[in-house]
Structures are given as C-alpha cells and as structure tokens.
Scaffold this motif. Structure first.
Motif, short mmCIF file in Angstrom:
data_model
loop_
_atom_site.label_atom_id
_atom_site.label_comp_id
_atom_site.label_asym_id
_atom_site.label_seq_id
_atom_site.Cartn_x
_atom_site.Cartn_y
_atom_site.Cartn_z
N VAL A 37 0.81 -1.22 0.00
CA VAL A 37 0.00 0.00 0.00
C VAL A 37 0.86 1.28 0.00
CG1 VAL A 37 -1.76 1.32 1.23
CG2 VAL A 37 -2.00 -1.15 0.98
N PRO A 38 1.87 1.39 0.84
CA PRO A 38 2.69 2.62 0.78
C PRO A 38 3.27 2.86 -0.61
CG PRO A 38 3.27 1.30 2.70
CD PRO A 38 2.32 0.47 1.88
N ARG A 39 3.67 1.79 -1.26
CA ARG A 39 4.22 1.90 -2.59
C ARG A 39 3.15 2.45 -3.56
NH1 ARG A 39 7.23 -1.17 -6.24
NH2 ARG A 39 7.26 0.12 -8.12
N LEU A 40 1.95 1.88 -3.41
CA LEU A 40 0.86 2.35 -4.27
C LEU A 40 0.59 3.84 -4.03
CD1 LEU A 40 -1.73 -0.57 -4.05
CD2 LEU A 40 -0.41 0.14 -6.04
N LEU A 41 0.63 4.22 -2.76
CA LEU A 41 0.38 5.60 -2.41
C LEU A 41 1.46 6.51 -3.01
CD1 LEU A 41 -1.98 6.68 -0.87
CD2 LEU A 41 -0.61 6.74 1.20
N SER A 42 2.70 6.04 -2.96
CA SER A 42 3.79 6.83 -3.57
C SER A 42 3.51 7.04 -5.04
CB SER A 42 5.13 6.10 -3.44
OG SER A 42 5.28 5.57 -2.19
N ASP A 43 3.19 5.92 -5.70
CA ASP A 43 2.93 6.03 -7.14
C ASP A 43 1.75 6.95 -7.41
OD1 ASP A 43 4.99 4.41 -7.63
OD2 ASP A 43 3.81 2.60 -8.08
N ASN A 44 0.76 6.87 -6.52
CA ASN A 44 -0.41 7.73 -6.69
C ASN A 44 -0.01 9.20 -6.64
OD1 ASN A 44 -2.98 8.67 -6.86
ND2 ASN A 44 -3.80 7.45 -5.20
N LEU A 45 0.89 9.53 -5.71
CA LEU A 45 1.35 10.92 -5.61
C LEU A 45 2.10 11.34 -6.88
CD1 LEU A 45 2.52 11.11 -1.90
CD2 LEU A 45 0.50 12.14 -2.94
N VAL A 46 2.93 10.42 -7.38
CA VAL A 46 3.68 10.74 -8.61
C VAL A 46 2.71 10.99 -9.75
CG1 VAL A 46 5.23 9.82 -10.34
CG2 VAL A 46 5.74 9.48 -7.92
N ARG A 47 1.73 10.09 -9.88
CA ARG A 47 0.78 10.23 -10.99
C ARG A 47 -0.02 11.52 -10.86
NH1 ARG A 47 -0.07 5.09 -13.62
NH2 ARG A 47 -1.88 5.97 -14.66
N MET A 48 -0.32 11.87 -9.61
CA MET A 48 -1.05 13.12 -9.38
C MET A 48 -0.23 14.30 -9.87
SD MET A 48 -2.20 14.58 -5.71
CE MET A 48 -2.93 16.18 -5.49
N GLY A 49 1.04 14.33 -9.47
CA GLY A 49 1.89 15.45 -9.85
C GLY A 49 2.11 15.51 -11.35
N MET A 50 2.29 14.34 -11.97
CA MET A 50 2.65 14.38 -13.39
C MET A 50 1.45 14.74 -14.28
SD MET A 50 3.54 10.40 -14.24
CE MET A 50 3.40 10.09 -15.99
N ASN A 51 0.26 14.41 -13.84
CA ASN A 51 -0.92 14.75 -14.64
C ASN A 51 -1.56 16.07 -14.23
OD1 ASN A 51 -1.64 12.37 -16.50
ND2 ASN A 51 -1.09 11.41 -14.56
N GLY A 187 7.35 4.56 4.53
CA GLY A 187 7.38 3.77 3.29
C GLY A 187 6.78 4.48 2.10
N VAL A 188 6.24 5.69 2.32
CA VAL A 188 5.67 6.44 1.20
C VAL A 188 6.72 7.41 0.68
CG1 VAL A 188 3.87 8.03 0.47
CG2 VAL A 188 3.36 6.28 2.19
N THR A 189 7.08 7.26 -0.56
CA THR A 189 8.04 8.18 -1.15
C THR A 189 7.31 9.39 -1.70
OG1 THR A 189 9.29 6.25 -1.81
CG2 THR A 189 9.96 8.34 -2.77
N VAL A 190 7.76 10.56 -1.27
CA VAL A 190 7.08 11.79 -1.70
C VAL A 190 7.93 12.52 -2.74
CG1 VAL A 190 6.13 13.99 -0.95
CG2 VAL A 190 6.02 12.00 0.57
N PRO A 191 7.41 12.67 -3.95
CA PRO A 191 8.16 13.38 -4.99
C PRO A 191 8.04 14.89 -4.78
CG PRO A 191 6.08 12.61 -5.87
CD PRO A 191 6.10 12.21 -4.43
N THR A 192 8.79 15.41 -3.82
CA THR A 192 8.60 16.78 -3.36
C THR A 192 8.62 17.80 -4.50
OG1 THR A 192 9.86 16.05 -1.48
CG2 THR A 192 9.30 18.40 -1.58
N GLY A 193 9.66 17.73 -5.32
CA GLY A 193 9.82 18.73 -6.37
C GLY A 193 8.63 18.74 -7.31
N LEU A 194 8.21 17.55 -7.68
CA LEU A 194 7.08 17.43 -8.61
C LEU A 194 5.82 18.06 -8.02
CD1 LEU A 194 6.03 16.09 -11.25
CD2 LEU A 194 5.43 14.12 -9.86
N LEU A 195 5.52 17.67 -6.77
CA LEU A 195 4.31 18.19 -6.14
C LEU A 195 4.42 19.70 -5.92
CD1 LEU A 195 3.39 15.39 -3.58
CD2 LEU A 195 2.39 15.88 -5.82
#
Lengths: 346, 531, 418
Positions: A37-51, A187-195
C-alpha cells in the motif's frame, strides 16, 4: 440524519460519490490482498503530480465559458515541440527542463491565440470544434514529426525517416522534478519537487483568477450579458483564458514527460485531453464551474483509481486488462454525465 | 342580438399568492369582432392562455370559472383540445418555417396524406404527402383572404406583411375553426398592411367565425370592433358596445388607477429647466422587440425622469442604448459632450450606471457572492478594490467584504452574509444588490429599468424610497423606466411616454388618466376636452 | 452568369478541392488506373451503406451522428454470437441482420434519450456516447464472455477461457455472403445501369415536356446525357481489350445500397420524414404545431443506428475479418468525413452527396500511401495524410457550420435602425 446524508451526496454528485467510495474500497482491498500500500500511495502521488498541470489547464477554459477544453492536444503538441527543441540544444537537467518551458510557452501562446480566435467565432460549439482542432493538429503533426529537420540522435530514428515514436529523456531531464528534495516517510516516497511545482502552478492560477483580468474571465464565463454591461471585453477574456489554457497544456506535458521519462509522439496525444477533462469533472467541476480544489481532488482520485485498480484487478481477475476497460468507462461516463447535466435541454 | 359563441363566466386565476385574474366574465357573439383591451399585466395573456389550455395554467394549479362554447360547458385541458374545439390563434411572432413553401406552412402538421403500399402495413407515419391537395387547400384559404401570393413559393424572403396572412390562412384552413384570437397582429405591420389585415378580419367574420382582437391601438378598436372588453389589474373594468363609447373613455378605463404618492409634500419641485445633463437627438436603438425609432429628449440635472409606455413600444430600449448594450445611433450629449454610443465601457467611465430590467441575465452574476456582485463593475471600470504589486493586481478581499457589509446594512439586504450567492436571494434582495452595484460606480445619472418588477410590496417601497433618497441626498439624476404607471407618477418629476418607438409626449405626474391612456395607445392628436 | 458560376464554385468548394486532390493523388501515386477502379468498386460496396445511415439525423437537426459506432457495435455483438453458434452463408448473414435490428433499435433509443437531454451539443455527446459504449462493449467481450455469458465456439475465446479473441476470421462463414450471391461484369452493369437511367429520364423528359421549370428540364437532360454516355462507355469497354471488363459487381450489395438510398429519399415524402424536416428546421415551431419533437428525434437516431448496424454487417462480410476491438472504432470518423467531402454539411445532406463523398474519400484513401511515397519518399506520410484529411475535413465543416450559425444568430439579433 439520512436527510443530511442525502443532501451531502447530492452536493458531491452521485458519480463522484461512487468513484471516491470505489477508490477507498480499492485501497482497502489492496491492503487485504497484501499489496504494498505505501508503494501504491507513492505512485499515486507521482501520478497526481505528473498529470496535475494538464488537468489544471482545464480551469481557465471552463471559467471563461468556453467549456471543457477538448482541444488540449494543441497545448500538448506545443509542449512537445519546446521539449524537443531543448533536447536539440543539448540542454540537460533542470536547465534543460526550464529551457523546454521557455521554448514551449511562446509557441503555446501563439497557437493559443489562433485557437482563441477560432473559439470566439464558433460560440456555442466550442467543445465539438475544440475536439476536432485537437484531432486535426495531432494528425497533422504526425506528418510534421516525419519531416521535421531535427538533428539530435536522441530524437531521430538512427536509420530511416523522421522522429522516434518515443524519445527517452534519460540523458536530459528525466525526473528532474520528481527527484528534487524527494524523501520517504512510513514507506511512502514523496516526490517533493514534482508536487511543489504542481502546487506552485495551482497557486499561480489561483492568484491569477483574483486579479482584475481573472475576475473579468470569471464574470465572462458566468454571464456574457452581465460582463458586457460591466464594460468587460468578452472576446478578450475568452482569448486570454484560451491562451492560458494552451500554455498550461504545454507545461503540463513537459511535467508529464519528465516524470514518465519519455516524450510520446505521433498519435499518443490524441486522446490525452479526454483524461484531463474526466479528472477535473471527477473532482467536482462542471462544464461551467471549476475550482483549484476540483483539480487537486480530481487528479488524485482519477489517477489513483487507474493506478491502484490495476494490481487489485489483476489479483482478482488475472485475465485481460480490466483496469484499462474501467478507465474507459469511468472516463467517458463522467464526461457524458457532465454533458447531460450541463443541459442545453429545454 | 346574434347567437352567443363563447361565454366566459367568473374566471379567476392566481399564481401562488399573486392574483392575476379576478372573476372575469364576457361573451363573444358569432361572427363578431371583440376587442380585448388592457395594459401590460392586466391579465390579457393569462386569459388567452386559459382559453388555449396552455400547460402553464394547468401546471400552476388551474383556474376557477366556466367556459361555454355555443352554450356547452367545455374543459380546455390542452392546446390540442383547444384546437379540436375550433379555437385558433394568430401568433404575434410568426410560427413559420422559412425553408417551407406557403402551402407547407399552412398545412404544418396537418398535412394532407394519402395511402401507399407501405403505409397500409406500417401505418400513418408512412403515408405520403399529397402535395397537390395541400396546394389547392392552401389556395382556397389564401383566396378567401384575397391574398395574391403563390402557394408554392417559399416563405423565406416574403415581405413581413404577408407572413401574417399565411398564419391567418393556416387558421381558417382548419375546417372546424369557430374562434380566432389575434394577438397584437398590427404591431409589426405598416399602416396599409394593417388596413389590409383588418379588411381580412372582416371577411373572416362573414363566414360566421368570431374574432378576439388584442390590441393597444384605440382607433383600431373603434374602427373595426363591435364590442370592447377592458381589463385592469386582473379585473373586468367594462364590457361596452363599441358604438356606445369613444377613444377618450377607453383610454381612461384602461389606465385609471389611484396614484400612490410617496413624495406627497413637494408637488412639482422647482427644477432648473435649462441645466440639461443628457440630451438625445434623433436617437435610435436596435433592441429587438423594443426598437427606439428616433427620439429627441432632454434630461434635466437633478430630476427623476420617468419613461413609460406599453411593452414592446421601445421604452426599454432607451436606457439599454445609452449604456451601449444594443446598437444605437443619433446624437447623445452628456454634460454637453458627445457620448460615444455602443461602447459600454465609455458610458460606465463617464459615470452612467444602469440597473437592468433583466435582473437575472444582465443584472447579476448568479453564482457569485453578494460582495463580488456589488464590486465587480467598479473593479473593471474604475480599478477600485484592487491592490497593486507592479504589473500584478489582486482583489482587495478585505475592503470588498467590509464595503459589501456596509451596503447590506444600508439597503437592508436579507442574506446569510456577504458571500452568499445571489441566486439564493429573493427577487427584492436581488434588486437591492443590483442597485448597490450601480451606486458603487458613483454615477451622475442612474438609469433604472423596471425596478419593482416581480418583487413584493415591502421591497417595492424600499426600492422606491431608496431612489428618492439617492436623488434628493446624493444629487443623482435618475431615469426610471417602468411599466407601472402608478409607480412612475408617484416618484417622477416628469413622465415621458413612448409609443411605437417614438416619444408620444411628456406628461406631469398629476395629468389625467385619459391623457396617459391616449398617449400610451399612440394617439398624438389628443382631443381638446382632455387637455 | 459569371456570378452564378462563382456562387456554384463557392458553394461546392470542399467537393471541388477534393476532386482536384483526388486527381492529383491519382497522378502522383503512379498506380495503374484499373487497380484504383477495382479497389474503389470494392470500397463503394463496403462503405456506402454506413455513410447513408448518417442522413436522417442530419435532416432532423441533430447534426452528424457520431453514435453510428454504437450501431456497429450492435452488429458485431450479434455477428460474434451468431457465427459462434454456426451461422454461415447468406442465410446466416440475413439472420445477423434480423437479430441486430432490435438490439440496434434499443441502443438507438438510449442514445436518442441522452441526446434529448443535451440539445445543442448533440454531436459531442454522440461522440462521447460512442467512446463510453466502447468501454461497455470491451467489458462484455473481454470479461463477461466465458464467465457470465456462454459462447458457441471455444475457438473464439482467448486461451484461458475468458474473453473473445482479437480477430475473428470470417472466411469460412459469412465472407462475401452478400457480395457473391449474384455478380455481373462491369460493362454489363454499366449497360443495365445506363439503360434504366435513360428509360427513366426519358419518361420524365416526356412527362415534363411542357413544364415551365427550366432548371428541372435542363437537369433532366443532363441525366439523360449521363445515362447515354454510361451506355456508350459500357459498349466501348465490352468491345475493346481492357482489364475493366473483368471486374465483378456485387449486385445484391449494390441493390441494398440502392434500396437504402431510395429509402433516404422516399422517407422525406412521407409524414414521418416531413416531421423530421420540420423538427430539423425549427424545434420550437414543430412543438407548437403539435409535433412530438422528442419522439421524432429519438426515432431519427434509432433509424440511423439500425442502418449503421446493417451497414457494418455488409462492411464486415466484404472485409472478411472481424477485428473484435477495432472494426467499429473509426467508422463514424470515416463515414462522416466521406459525407462532408461529398458536399454535405451539419444541417444538409443528400444521397448524392453521400455517394459522391464515398467515391472521393476512398479514392484518396487508395492513392495517398503511394502518393506519399512518391512525393516524400515515405508511404507513412500518405497514411497520416489521409487521417488528417478525415479529421481536418470534419473539423473544418464543424467550424464553418458553427461560425455560420453564430453569424446568423447575430444577424437575427441585430435590428436595422436606420
């Protein structure tokens, strides 16, 4: 109590309620299926930022009254052009990304200007005309990609004619935003710059809408007659909004590409506008009204749904690509819902 | 005494609290032309809607009273039923399809059909149109009206005068038609066309069809009808034989009402008559449905000028043209300098402000809060309520909010707070927001159109009081356009009456009812005894 | 007179441009003419029906029905099931046509209902409807078949037992089931065609001998000339050595097209068709005069959807393979582009325009890859070009129509005050 619940649901809108519930259920299911789940959440954040910026591009159009900007591929093409120019100039890293933005914004402004002119001439049919402007420009650029005189080996096919279908950014500005100040928590990676970049763009649009011009755009979208009576140049407001939307589309695809790692040429941008439209609608916007919060919620939920549904669906339903089918149904379902709500009916 | 065709008995109707028809009765004899006379809002259209069984009547709780056709009690539940009963209507706006031939229009949805092989199996939908029969039927109807147009020409491009005849031909082509209603048929016609039309009406009545003729032209009433029914404020004022009455009496009956005076103390304020703030010369406005066809009018500084007249005569167009909302031409001087027409921003910058008659369309941003509604025009026009950061501006939300709070107190706007969306406000409170927005512009002239339309009594008084207050204490010149004569006569210094796009005359508030009535019906040669 | 010609040119500018483009493409492609003609005959038989299905909604004022994709889906659903249970040959195909009708009618009804809620935005809505329906269609064939629903032939299933395979070969069951029932050679066809035409116009010329209507008469003489020259061409082809006289014409397919063409003309002579026209001209007046506007609109979409389903069946039996997830996707774009190239617009379309459009659009389709290769050294240029043409011509037509409507509205609101 149930009355209150009913009115709350009515306020959010039934489809939105269903989708948000669905996302929560899928996340819970993911937990019980022992997915990461943390991994999924990380990816979710990335997808949010990129779109996110692509979805944000919908806001000015909706508020100015031109409706859902199905012509987004126009901005995307401008963004790709700028991005390719930056590669051609051998720019790398954050500089490469900034140069890409510098190159694409003027192109987008010019394209947006002509697009805006067109939309001012076809009042009432902006959405349909916009869709076909997008389709036409993408198919025209398919020929363009074949004959454009780019020299870089990263862009051209090594043998044969034309530009590559996908252009890797590994040596240029792959993930420059994602990796900036990135950190991991629980366990959640936050793509700070992107967000951060995404939120900055949101803030920019938010502030812009509170300027005199922004106020004029909002008034134009709410009522053409009122705006005219308040001395607002309706066509000019619509024009500015269209240019802004196109420019945001261009920036949006650059953010998308740096996160994805590739530019996709040819027919890839054809249907991208629909996904952005669906996202903002899911967030609570309508064909006439949109807020920044709709963008944030919409892009998180829509992308989350696509992303999390995939592994969950694969566990439950090993055959076929159920999540892709779900995407199609949800994406066009919500647009259809918005169109019938927007009415025009008597 | 002829045979009675139509008999209305004790018709009453209310929309919610609002009583629009109160116990109205009248009769129409066979082959007679009866005129229905009344101001806007007198109840004419409601009465006709009842006669046609329009859905708007039945969806709002129906009506009370009885309708008899040739002595038989009838229940007109839908327009289709009305048609079956032989009641026809000649619309004011043409219900014609330009791409169709005259015959096809006359036979619209009543096409002559003939059987073919397919239709015998699949039914009526597949029957073929019998063009020959349709053309010959149309010819008969047109001949009856003595109209020379060819039945196979397309309606597109025909002169307006003919269109009316096609509509009439459509009605008399209906075999069972007994009663025809003409709704202001002469309004769009030239004088000679109107004469032809009246001639045609006479021909129609010869075959025993009765006509209800709705018009505001009093001389037409006198010249071509046998009976007049006058409505005022939803009540029957009089049923008269045309031969027993005259224009002056009709005018008086149509208008007559008590004057509710608000500024009772100061009859006829002394006004500086040479200080002209706004002057119009040969002023024309192309506002659809409210054409202004060339007006010379001066507005004095400090006065409240009323503009009155019947709907569709052009009174609404005057203010809209000044504000640049509809194409206007002619010479307009404001404070002695030419006002560039057709540029809303110019009018606003020169300190003219407008409260529109179209409150929900032009007057408000329905999905924005009260605060934004009050300030938005000043933001755009005068750069007020803005903070500047170099090239960048930001709305000064704090000031906007406190300013709106002040306005809410001043006008007593009932709301949950300054950020409440105006869509959720009542009509009266919406009107107060519009007024607040206009005075935020600090205008020299305030143009107000239909300020009390659709709002309740209490709010009405408040709005009118506010106008007087602005005029007396803030020295605003006010041009108020209204369909309510009483209201104009109660607060205005002078009342200009507009008829057929022209200035019919300027009256004092205390002039007689007959004078008002005659001027509104376009009579300029007012008989001596009235003057 | 020159003004007249100018008007004629302006009015038909799209079609004229495409005629020129086709001629240019034919020359540039350097392909043998017989090859092009042969391909074209095939493509006319394959596509005309679909294009004809668009006409009624246009006349009924609902614009270009992008929802014909939904009709095509109905056809494919029925075909896949029917063939899996052993439907073959002409009778099998007739079964498909019969069974697809109620399904397409249902789909059309739903589409019509939705479109009645989005008056003024029918086209974008019908397009999104198509995309949405495609999602449901995929759900049906990828996940419900094999789990909830049975299928008659295991070979149609993706290995694993759930979902339908990507392509279904029609060679052994319904391919050419209509086309091959009765074929005749091209010169014969032209001869018969010309003869019928000549007889019919000859009869009409005689009938209207004394008519004052000059336009009608000159038009009749034009058709008469056309018919006679068709006969002459037929005789020349027959009596000389050439490839053309070997070409087979699928008579039943062409007869189908002729019948539907005639249907599209004759319907407007009936009460139903006249109502469609009235609704299309002015919804408000239609309503006031007692026509049930909503029902008529739904009916027009239902007819269009049913015709599209039939059209898709004819299309597939000629193509010979059914691409489960792809065959229907582009048909609305291509059919609409063809119709517009023939000179139709969002609010006007005729059978003649549809047929002319099919010929022009598909000529372009045939020649553009080779033309692209010869001109740019890259066949892909030509392929992308034809996609661009399809999208571009639709975009252009929509834009022009919207602009004209907007202008007309402005004109209507403007009142002459001087």
């Amino acid at each position: 109590m149930s009355e209150k619940l009913k009115s709350t649901i009515k306020n959010i809108g039934i489809p939105r309620f269903v989708i948000v519930t669905m996302l929560i259920v899928i996340y819970i299911a993911a937990y019980f299926l022992k997915l990461n789940v943390p991994r999924l959440l990380s990816d979710n954040l990335v997808r949010m930022g990129m779109n996110g910026v692509l979805v944000l591009a919908m806001v000015p159009g909706i508020l100015s009254g031109t409706g859902l900007n199905f012509g987004l591929p126009l901005g995307i093409i401008c963004g790709i052009l700028g991005g390719l120019l930056s590669i051609e100039l051998q720019m790398t890293g954050i500089v490469g990304f900034l140069v890409a933005m510098m190159c694409s914004i003027p192109i987008a402004i010019i394209a947006g200007y002509f697009y805006g002119k067109l939309l001012n001439r076809v009042k009432g049919s902006e959405m349909m005309v916009g869709t076909y402007v997008g389709f036409s420009i993408v198919s025209l650029m398919c020929i363009g990609w074949l004959v454009m005189p780019f020299k870089s080996d990263a862009i051209r096919w090594p043998i044969g004619e034309g530009l590559r279908t996908t252009i890797a950014l590994t040596d240029f500005y792959d993930k420059v935003l994602n990796d900036f100040l990135q950190f991991t928590i629980f366990g959640v990676t936050v793509p700070t710059g992107l967000l951060l970049f995404f939120f900055m763009m949101c803030l920019f649009v938010f502030l812009f809408l509170r300027t005199k011009t922004g106020m004029a755009i909002r008034a134009t979208g709410s009522s053409n007659k009122f705006s005219k009576a308040s001395g607002i140049d309706v066509d000019k407001s619509r024009m500015i909004a269209t240019v802004l939307s196109t420019a945001l589309g261009a920036i949006g695809i650059l953010v998308y590409a740096q996160s994805y790692g590739f530019f996709q040429l040819y027919t890839a941008p054809l249907m991208m506008g629909f996904a952005a439209v669906a996202a903002i609608l899911l967030g609570g916007a309508s064909a006439h009204n949109a807020k920044i919060t709709h963008v944030l919620l919409g892009v998180f939920v829509f992308q989350g749904l696509l992303l999390v549904a995939l592994p969950v669906a694969n566990v439950i339903f090993p055959q076929g690509n159920l999540s892709e089918v779900m995407r199609v149904i949800v994406q066009y379902g919500i647009i259809l819902y918005a169109l019938t709500k927007a009415g025009g009916g008597q | 005494m002829g045979e009675i065709l139509l008999q209305l008995k004790g018709i009453s109707k209310h929309y919610g609290e609002n009583k629009v028809l109160n116990n109205v009765s009248f009769e129409v004899e066979k082959g007679q032309i009866v005129s229905l006379l009344g101001e806007n809002g007198a109840g004419k259209s409601t009465l006709m809607n009842i006669l046609f069984g329009m859905p708007v009547i039945h969806s709002t709780g129906g009506f009370s009273g009885e309708i008899y056709l040739e002595g038989e009690l009838v229940d007109i539940s839908s327009p289709v039923k009305a048609m079956e009963l032989g009641i026809g209507m000649v619309h004011q706006e043409f219900m014609l399809i330009p791409g169709y031939s005259v015959a096809e229009n006359i036979k619209l949805n009543r096409e002559v059909l003939k059987d073919n092989l397919v239709s015998k199996v699949l039914g009526k939908d597949f029957k073929t149109l019998d063009a020959k029969k349709m053309n010959s039927d149309a010819r008969v109807a047109l001949d009856k009206l003595e109209v020379g147009i060819e039945e196979y020409t397309k309606v597109e491009g025909l002169p307006v005068g003919y269109m009316q005849f096609i509509e009439i031909a459509r009605e008399i082509d209906k075999k069972n038609v007994r009663l025809l209603v003409f709704d202001e048929p002469t309004a769009v016609l030239t004088e000679s066309e109107a004469e032809n039309l009246i001639k045609a009406m006479r021909i129609i009545t010869q075959s025993g069809i009765s006509i209800i003729f709705i018009t505001h032209r009093l001389d037409e009433v006198i010249s071509c009808t046998e009976q007049v029914t006058i409505l005022r404020d939803g009540a029957l004022v009089a049923n008269k034989k045309t031969s027993d009455t005259n224009i002056v009496e009709l005018a008086e009956l149509m208008v007559g009402r008590k004057i509710e005076s608000l500024k009772n103390s100061e009859e006829n304020r002394a006004m500086e008559m040479n200080d002209i703030i706004l002057s119009m010369k040969n002023y024309k406005v192309g506002m659809p449905g409210e054409l202004v066809k060339g007006i010379d009018l001066n507005v004095h500084r400090g006065e409240i000028l009323g503009i009155g007249g019947l709907a569709g005569q052009g009174k609404i167009g005057i203010a809209n043209g000044i504000m640049g909302l509809y194409p206007a031409s002619g010479e307009v001087l404001f404070n002695g300098e030419t006002l560039n027409l057709n540029k809303p921003i110019e009018s606003l910058k020169r300190k003219l402000a407008f409260v529109s008659e179209d409150r929900k369309g032009v007057g408000l941003l329905l999905d924005e809060g009260i605060d934004i509604n009050i300030t938005v025009t000043s933001i755009q026009v005068n750069n007020r309520f803005l903070k500047r950061y170099g090239f960048f501006t930001q709305l000064d939300l704090g000031t906007i909010r406190s300013y709106a709070d002040g306005m809410i107190k001043m006008f007593d706007i009932r709301c949950t707070g300054p950020d409440q969306k105006t869509r959720r406000l009542s009509g009266g409170n919406q009107q107060k927001v519009c007024l607040a927005r206009a005075i935020t512009l600090e205008p020299e002239i305030l143009l107000v159109s239909e300020p009390t339309r659709g709002i309740d009594i209490g709010a009405k008084k408040l709005v009118l009081d506010a106008l007087i207050d602005l005029n007396r204490n803030k020295n605003m010149t006010i041009i108020m356009t209204s369909s309510e004569l009483g209201e104009l006569r109660s607060i205005c210094d002078r009342v200009a009456i507009i008829s057929e796009g022209k200035l019919a005359g300027i009256l004092k508030p205390n002039d007689s009812d007959a004078k008002y009535g005659l001027m509104m019906s376009g009579k300029t040669d007012i008989p001596k005894e009235v003057m | 007179m020159s003004q007249k010609i100018k008007n004629l040119l302006v009015k038909n500018v799209v079609t004229i441009v495409f005629v020129l483009l086709c001629i240019f493409g034919i020359v540039a492609s350097e392909q043998p003419l017989p090859f092009i003609v042969k391909e074209l005959i095939t493509r006319i038989g394959r596509n005309s029906f679909l294009v004809l299905s668009l006409i009624i909604p246009v006349i009924a004022g609902m614009g270009l029905n992008f929802g014909i994709t939904i009709g095509a889906m109905a056809a494919q659903i029925v075909m896949i099931f029917a063939i899996s249970y052993g439907a073959t040959g002409f009778s099998g195909l007739v079964l498909c046509i019969v069974l697809s009708t109620p399904l397409a009618a249902l789909f059309g009804y739903i589409t019509g209902r939705v479109l009645n809620k989005t008056i003024g935005q029918e086209m974008i809505t019908s397009m999104i409807m198509g995309f949405f329906a495609n999602g449901l269609y995929q759900l049906l064939f990828l996940f419900l078949i094999g789990t909830v629903l049975p299928i008659g032939n295991e070979n149609f299933l993706i290995p694993g037992g759930v979902g339908i395979v990507n392509t279904i070969d029609l060679k052994d069951n319904v391919m050419y089931a209509v086309d091959n029932v009765w074929t005749i050679k091209l010169p014969m066809f032209l001869g018969i065609f010309g003869a019928i035409g000549a007889l019919a116009t000859g009869y009409l010329v005689n009938k209207y001998k004394k008519s004052e209507n000059k336009i009608l008469r000159s038009r009749l003489f034009f058709y008469l000339g056309l018919s006679i020259s068709t006969i002459v061409v037929a005789i020349v082809l027959q009596s000389t050595v050439n490839l053309y006289k070997l070409f087979e014409i699928p008579m039943i397919t062409f007869a189908f097209i002729a019948v539907i063409g005639a249907f599209n003309v004759l319907i407007f002579k009936t009460k139903m068709g006249h109502d469609f026209r009235t609704v299309g001209q002015d919804k408000h007046i239609a309503h006031v005069s007692g026509i049930n506007v909503e029902k008529r609109r739904i009916l027009s979409i239902m007819i269009s959807t049913i015709l599209a389903a039939w059209g898709q069946i004819i299309f597939l039996q000629n193509l010979g393979t059914l691409n489960t997830y792809g065959s229907h996707v582009q048909i609305s774009t291509f059919a609409i582009a063809a119709l517009l190239i023939g000179g139709a617009s969002v609010s006007k379309a005729t059978v003649g325009q549809a047929l002319l459009g099919v010929i022009l659009f598909h000529t372009l389709f045939i020649v553009s890859p080779m033309a692209g290769k010869n001109l740019f050294g890259n066949a892909q240029v030509g392929e992308y070009f034809r996609t661009f043409i399809a999208y571009g011509v639709i975009g252009l037509s929509l834009g022009l129509h919207a602009w004209k409507t907007f202008k007309a509205q402005q004109q209507k609101d403007k009142v002459d005050i001087n």
